[in-house]
Write an enzyme that holds these catalytic residues in place. Structure first.
Site, PDB file in Angstrom:
ATOM      1  N   ARG A  28     -36.636 -10.719 -11.544  1.00 45.11           N
ATOM      2  CA  ARG A  28     -36.329 -12.142 -11.652  1.00 45.11           C
ATOM      3  C   ARG A  28     -37.082 -12.686 -12.853  1.00 45.11           C
ATOM      4  O   ARG A  28     -38.309 -12.627 -12.897  1.00 45.11           O
ATOM      5  CB  ARG A  28     -36.788 -12.839 -10.365  1.00 45.11           C
ATOM      6  N   SER A  97     -28.439 -16.089  -2.529  1.00 45.45           N
ATOM      7  CA  SER A  97     -29.467 -16.951  -1.926  1.00 45.45           C
ATOM      8  C   SER A  97     -28.782 -18.032  -1.116  1.00 45.45           C
ATOM      9  O   SER A  97     -27.894 -18.722  -1.632  1.00 45.45           O
ATOM     10  CB  SER A  97     -30.294 -17.647  -3.017  1.00 45.45           C
ATOM     11  N   LYS A 126     -41.175 -21.149  -6.262  1.00 46.52           N
ATOM     12  CA  LYS A 126     -39.902 -21.740  -6.666  1.00 46.52           C
ATOM     13  C   LYS A 126     -39.884 -23.188  -6.221  1.00 46.52           C
ATOM     14  O   LYS A 126     -40.351 -23.492  -5.124  1.00 46.52           O
ATOM     15  CB  LYS A 126     -38.759 -20.966  -5.992  1.00 46.52           C
TER      16      LYS A 126
END
Ligand code: 3NM
Length: 202
Positions: A28, A97, A126
């Protein structure tokens, strides 16, 4: 593996995780150029292949395809699943997600291979809304057949709550990458996960 949380290079971090027994990796990188994401993904994909693990690229289906990754992980604001499937083909994994039962059902109908659900616990990795909590995970678990990976704020100490609520597995960033000994935390998480049998009804 989150590029912004790495304090060592991605290849070294991956080698530590492989040695600890981690078999499913996601790269990521929200801040690097696409060229950087491609270069690192290429290196990691080869390393994971040699280790016999599974390698997923976050967000970028074209890069996942280009490095022959095992799959791509898409967010709610990324490509629609159908288009991701067009790029990746039938034999690769597409993960999504999700943050609600409705999104999970949609992902299942659209042909996702697994879903992430979160943030299960509070996290600073996040920017998210409020965390979901284990009761919502339990509801979502019963609403879909797909494998569900819990994400967000998961540590060795709260992993059991996620598994008991029906997660098939967990995705962890900071508890491993920010630890003084990432390998030890990864081993601890794996040991704890292995005490749970399959909870799924598939
Ligand atoms: N996705 P940590 S929460 C990348 O809810 C990500 O979909 C989430 O990192 C979601 O293990 C999250 O450090 C952050 O909390 C997970």
């Amino acid at each position: 593996m989150d590029a912004d949380l790495l304090t060592i290079d991605a290849g070294t971090a991956l080698a530590v995780a492989v040695a600890a027994g981690v078999r499913l990796f996601q790269y990521r990188n929200k801040s690097g150029s696409r060229k950087e994401v491609y270069n690192v993904s290429h290196e990691l994909a080869d390393m994971v292949k040699r280790s016999g693990g599974v390698f997923i690229v976050n967000d970028h289906a074209d890069i996942a395809k280009a490095v022959d990754a095992d799959g791509v992980h898409l967010g709610q604001d990324d490509l629609p699943i159908a288009y991701g499937r067009k790029i990746m083909g039938q034999n690769k994994l597409i993960g999504i997600s999700t943050h609600s039962v409705e999104q999970a059902r949609e992902a299942e109908t659209a042909g996702a291979d697994y879903i992430g659900f979160g943030p299960l616990f509070p996290t600073t990795t996040k920017e998210t809304g409020p965390h979901q909590g284990v009761e919502r995970l339990r509801l979502l678990r019963n609403a879909v057949m797909l494998p569900v990976l819990a994400i967000g704020g998961i540590t060795p100490n709260n992993l059991a709550e996620a598994m008991q609520a029906g997660a098939d597995g967990v995705a962890v960033i900071s508890a491993v990458l920010s630890a003084p000994d990432p390998g030890a935390v990864a081993r601890d998480l794996i040991k704890r996960i292995n005490t749970f049998g399959s909870t799924s009804n598939r």
